[in-house]
Design an enzyme around this catalytic site. Structure first.
Site: not given
Length: 202
Positions: A31, A68, A97, A178, A181
Site C-alpha cells: 500500500s 496488503g 506488512n 493511521d 500511510h
C-alpha cells in the site's frame, strides 16, 4: 504522393516512441507504493517517470504494488509479472506488512532472496528498499528486521535504497491519521526522493 511521406513519418514516430521508453522499471510493493486511498495517478510511482525523464532516464514505470501484500505475496506474483512486463529493473518495496504482522525475519529474508534470484534469472536487475518495522514488537525485533535488508543486499549484491517514508514520516500533513500511510500531498515528495535514489542505479 503523400503516402510515402506519411508512411515514413509514422514509422519514425513509432521508432521514437520505442526509443523513448526503451527500458522498463517494475515496482513490486504494498500500500505504501500502491497509492492507498487515492487515485492511481496521484501515487508516487505514477509521478516517477517524469522525474526520471528530467534526469535523462526516460523509463517506462510499471507499478505492480498491491495494498496488503507481504513479501510472500510479492514472491508468488513475481514470475507472472516478469513474464508479462520483461522489466530491465525491479524495485522491491515490500516488507512493511511482514513487520506489521510480526513475521519472523528469516521469512522475509528468504522471500526477498528468492525474488532477487527470479529477477536475475529473467535477465533483470533488482533493487530493494530498506523498510522499518513498527516499534510495538520491541527493539530486538525491529533491529533484526531492519538487518535483513542489509544482509540480503550484501549477499545478493543488489542496491539497498533508503526507506522513502523517512523524510516525511514526522510531518503530519504528509501522513494519514493511521500514521502508516503517506497522503496524496506527500506523493510528489516521495517521487522526488525515490528518483534521486534510483538514478545512480539505472
Amino acid at each position: 504522393m503523400y503516402k510515402p511521406f506519411l508512411f515514413l513519418l509514422m514509422t519514425g514516430l513509432s521508432l521514437m516512441s520505442s526509443l523513448v521508453y526503451s527500458q522498463t522499471l517494475l515496482i513490486v510493493g504494498d500500500s505504501l507504493s500502491a497509492g492507498y486511498q487515492m487515485a492511481a495517478e496521484q501515487s508516487w510511482p505514477a509521478l516517477l517517470p517524469e522525474r526520471l525523464a528530467k534526469q535523462g532516464k526516460p523509463y517506462q514505470v510499471v507499478n505492480a504494488s498491491i495494498s496488503g501484500d507481504t513479501s510472500g505475496n510479492g514472491l508468488a506474483r513475481l514470475p507472472e509479472l516478469l513474464k508479462l512486463h520483461q522489466p530491465d529493473y525491479v524495485f522491491i518495496t515490500l516488507g512493511a506488512n511482514d513487520g506489521l504482522r510480526g513475521f519472523a525475519p528469516h521469512i522475509l529474508r528468504n522471500n526477498l532472496t528468492k525474488m532477487i534470484t527470479l529477477v536475475k534469472q529473467a535477465g533483470g536487475q533488482a533493487m530493494i528498499m530498506q523498510v522499518q518495522a513498527p516499534p510495538n514488537y520491541g527493539k530486538r525485533y525491529s533491529q533484526a528486521f531492519a538487518q535483513v535488508f542489509t544482509e540480503v543486499s550484501e549477499a545478493q549484491s543488489v542496491p539497498l535504497l533508503p526507506f522513502f517514508l523517512e523524510p516525511i514520516i514526522l510531518q503530519p500533513d504528509y501522513m494519514m491519521p493511521d500514521g502508516l500511510h503517506p497522503t496524496a500531498a506527500a506523493q510528489p515528495h516521495i517521487a522526488n526522493f525515490v528518483s534521486e535514489q534510483l538514478i545512480s542505479h539505472l
